[in-house]
Design an enzyme around this catalytic site. Structure first.
Site, PDB file in Angstrom:
ATOM      1  N   TYR A 146      -2.580  33.860 -41.770  1.00  0.00           N
ATOM      2  CA  TYR A 146      -1.191  34.454 -41.350  1.00  0.00           C
ATOM      3  C   TYR A 146      -0.931  34.826 -43.371  1.00  0.00           C
ATOM      4  O   TYR A 146      -1.410  36.707 -43.194  1.00  0.00           O
ATOM      5  CB  TYR A 146       0.299  33.757 -41.165  1.00  0.00           C
ATOM      6  CG  TYR A 146      -0.223  33.283 -40.089  1.00  0.00           C
ATOM      7  CD1 TYR A 146       0.209  34.072 -39.201  1.00  0.00           C
ATOM      8  CD2 TYR A 146      -0.413  32.281 -38.963  1.00  0.00           C
ATOM      9  CE1 TYR A 146       0.287  34.177 -37.706  1.00  0.00           C
ATOM     10  CE2 TYR A 146       0.024  31.684 -38.545  1.00  0.00           C
ATOM     11  CZ  TYR A 146       0.447  32.353 -37.327  1.00  0.00           C
ATOM     12  OH  TYR A 146      -0.037  32.965 -35.869  1.00  0.00           O
ATOM     13  N   VAL A 177     -15.605  29.184 -48.654  1.00  0.00           N
ATOM     14  CA  VAL A 177     -15.186  28.998 -49.712  1.00  0.00           C
ATOM     15  C   VAL A 177     -16.305  27.480 -50.252  1.00  0.00           C
ATOM     16  O   VAL A 177     -14.683  26.729 -49.553  1.00  0.00           O
ATOM     17  CB  VAL A 177     -13.971  29.827 -50.135  1.00  0.00           C
ATOM     18  CG1 VAL A 177     -13.523  29.381 -51.624  1.00  0.00           C
ATOM     19  CG2 VAL A 177     -13.514  30.896 -49.838  1.00  0.00           C
ATOM     20  N   GLU A 179       5.315  20.957 -28.844  1.00  0.00           N
ATOM     21  CA  GLU A 179       5.123  22.140 -28.533  1.00  0.00           C
ATOM     22  C   GLU A 179       3.659  22.289 -27.883  1.00  0.00           C
ATOM     23  O   GLU A 179       3.736  22.202 -26.373  1.00  0.00           O
ATOM     24  CB  GLU A 179       4.957  23.410 -29.287  1.00  0.00           C
ATOM     25  CG  GLU A 179       5.723  23.866 -29.821  1.00  0.00           C
ATOM     26  CD  GLU A 179       5.858  25.501 -30.819  1.00  0.00           C
ATOM     27  OE1 GLU A 179       6.443  25.978 -30.834  1.00  0.00           O
ATOM     28  OE2 GLU A 179       5.060  25.260 -31.409  1.00  0.00           O
ATOM     29  N   ALA A 187       4.372  29.959 -40.771  1.00  0.00           N
ATOM     30  CA  ALA A 187       4.009  31.368 -40.417  1.00  0.00           C
ATOM     31  C   ALA A 187       5.002  32.324 -40.941  1.00  0.00           C
ATOM     32  O   ALA A 187       4.594  33.055 -41.491  1.00  0.00           O
ATOM     33  CB  ALA A 187       3.601  31.658 -38.963  1.00  0.00           C
ATOM     34  N   GLN A 188       6.648  31.995 -40.193  1.00  0.00           N
ATOM     35  CA  GLN A 188       7.142  32.818 -41.255  1.00  0.00           C
ATOM     36  C   GLN A 188       7.532  33.444 -42.752  1.00  0.00           C
ATOM     37  O   GLN A 188       7.491  34.166 -42.921  1.00  0.00           O
ATOM     38  CB  GLN A 188       8.570  33.057 -40.670  1.00  0.00           C
ATOM     39  CG  GLN A 188      10.064  34.023 -40.989  1.00  0.00           C
ATOM     40  CD  GLN A 188      11.230  32.408 -40.100  1.00  0.00           C
ATOM     41  OE1 GLN A 188      12.292  33.856 -40.384  1.00  0.00           O
ATOM     42  NE2 GLN A 188      11.056  31.675 -39.539  1.00  0.00           N
ATOM     43  N   LYS A 206      11.142  33.725 -28.246  1.00  0.00           N
ATOM     44  CA  LYS A 206       9.733  33.180 -29.093  1.00  0.00           C
ATOM     45  C   LYS A 206       8.765  34.496 -28.773  1.00  0.00           C
ATOM     46  O   LYS A 206       7.709  34.346 -30.040  1.00  0.00           O
ATOM     47  CB  LYS A 206       9.248  32.154 -28.021  1.00  0.00           C
ATOM     48  CG  LYS A 206       7.406  31.364 -28.746  1.00  0.00           C
ATOM     49  CD  LYS A 206       7.739  30.503 -30.334  1.00  0.00           C
ATOM     50  CE  LYS A 206       6.388  30.451 -29.596  1.00  0.00           C
ATOM     51  NZ  LYS A 206       6.693  29.395 -31.498  1.00  0.00           N
TER      52      LYS A 206
END
Length: 400
Positions: A13, A81, A170, A314-315, A374
């Protein structure tokens, strides 16, 4: 005069949004930007619990990088990487090297094992597209095997989920939707199946609103989920777990969702870290390097109101990416960097099809309303990333 080189490591993200914002905001021939990622796709980490349970196809979570990134403006390198050498301004890749003037570390997370014996070797984790495919296929295989064993083993139908944070809750919510379908497909009595969610804290979703937590637990318990709070997993074995009071629970499927830490490459490259996360300055730069920014799961941002770290969500990664892209261009243009403070709009957790809980501002959301919110949040991210076309292609368009 050569253009300043910006390297972005990781297309999660934070990394993807940093690249997209730079793509929009940088001037023609102003900087040379390179995005490095192991895969040629970005994926929705917050959706992975669904394909893990088998309620969504894993390809739905993938977004091809070249469909979002303009490769005429940003160079994409598909590689792994290996190490960062910040004093030399070099990145060692599996198949080459990369030099930079400015660096963005967005290498994502690793499961935090907390020293639990056997966890790394014997438990699944929800961390990538490949990992959730393995979980789904493994669970389906256990159900397919049940009636074909000489003795019907209950451990084949016992699924233990370690951790009752957002990912754990979840995931069990999706399992509760999927299990009846599997039982019908493989001719198994639903009562034979156990979904056990183990949490060391006194409650699931620690720190979340108590009324919402109670709603979630009641709903999931009605769907057959067993909660074991105030219970630690002491060991994960090939055939089950050992719980706090030396209780052994036999299980062919153990999935760990009990915590994450920053990618070990960051600490191994000599950056200052706390559980793999870099305690960043106000402008998201590392403590020791003025040309290295950190975003996403590898960044440790302190919430000064409560003197505790913000969770690596993520926010926050998406918001921080906007600040990092702006600060990169500020440095290139000889301006001062600006501080970043996360602005938490709300939090929503899904509980299976059409069900969720959430808090947006001071408003509590339950059931279908929370589930619709959501999907709005998920679609908003897709819009920010790739506009209406990406929402149409990958979005969750049916809100109810």
């Amino acid at each position: 005069m050569s253009r300043p080189k910006i390297a972005i490591l990781g297309a999660g993200y934070g990394g993807m949004m940093t690249a997209v914002r730079l793509q929009k905001e940088m001037g023609t021939n102003e900087v040379e930007v390179t995005l490095v990622n192991k895969h040629d796709y970005h994926y929705q980490t917050t959706w992975l619990h669904e394909p893990a349970a088998g309620t969504m196809h894993h390809d739905k979570t993938r977004i091809m990088i070249n469909e979002v990134i303009d490769t005429n403006k940003i160079k994409f390198v598909q590689d792994t990487v290996v190490e960062v050498k910040p004093d030399e301004k070099r990145v060692i890749l599996k198949n080459g090297e990369l030099e930079y003037d400015y660096l963005v570390l967005s290498l994502g997370f690793e499961p935090a094992t907390f020293g639990i014996k056997g966890l790394k070797e014997n438990a699944f984790s929800i961390r990538s597209v490949d990992s959730v495919r393995k979980i789904r296929e493994h669970i389906e295989y256990q159900f397919a095997s049940y009636n074909n064993e000489p003795e019907r083993r209950d451990d084949l139908l016992t699924i233990i989920v370690g951790g009752a944070g957002f990912t754990g809750i979840e995931f069990v919510g999706e399992l509760a939707e999927r299990v009846p379908e599997l039982c019908k497909e493989f001719d198994i009595d639903r009562d034979r199946v156990r979904i056990i969610n183990v949490e060391a804290s006194p409650t699931v979703l620690p720190g979340f609103d108590e009324e919402l937590v109670e709603y979630a637990m009641n709903l999931l318990e009605r769907k057959g989920v067993e909660f074991r709070t105030n219970t630690m997993i002491k060991e994960v074995m090939e055939d089950g777990v050992v719980l706090g009071e030396d209780e052994v629970v036999k299980s062919a499927t153990v999935v760990w969702t009990g915590g994450v830490q920053g990618n070990s490459i960051v600490a191994d490259s000599g950056f200052e870290t706390n559980r793999g996360r870099v305690p960043v300055r106000k402008d998201q730069r590392t403590p020791d390097y003025d040309n290295v920014f950190v975003v996403g799961d590898c960044a440790l941002i302190i919430n000064e109101e409560i003197d505790r770290p913000f969770p690596p969500t993520a926010q926050i990664a998406i918001q921080a990416a906007g600040a990092v892209s702006k600060n990169l261009l500020n440095l290139v243009r000889g301006k001062e960097t600006e501080g970043f403070v996360p602005d938490i709009k709300g939090t929503v957790a899904s509980l299976g099809k059409g069900e969720a809980i959430g808090k947006v501002g001071n408003k509590k959301l339950y059931g279908t309303t929370a589930s619709a919110m959501k999907k709005v949040i998920d679609n908003r991210y897709l819009f920010m990333l790739g506009g209406p076309g990406l929402v149409w292609k990958k979005g969750k368009l049916k809100l109810f």
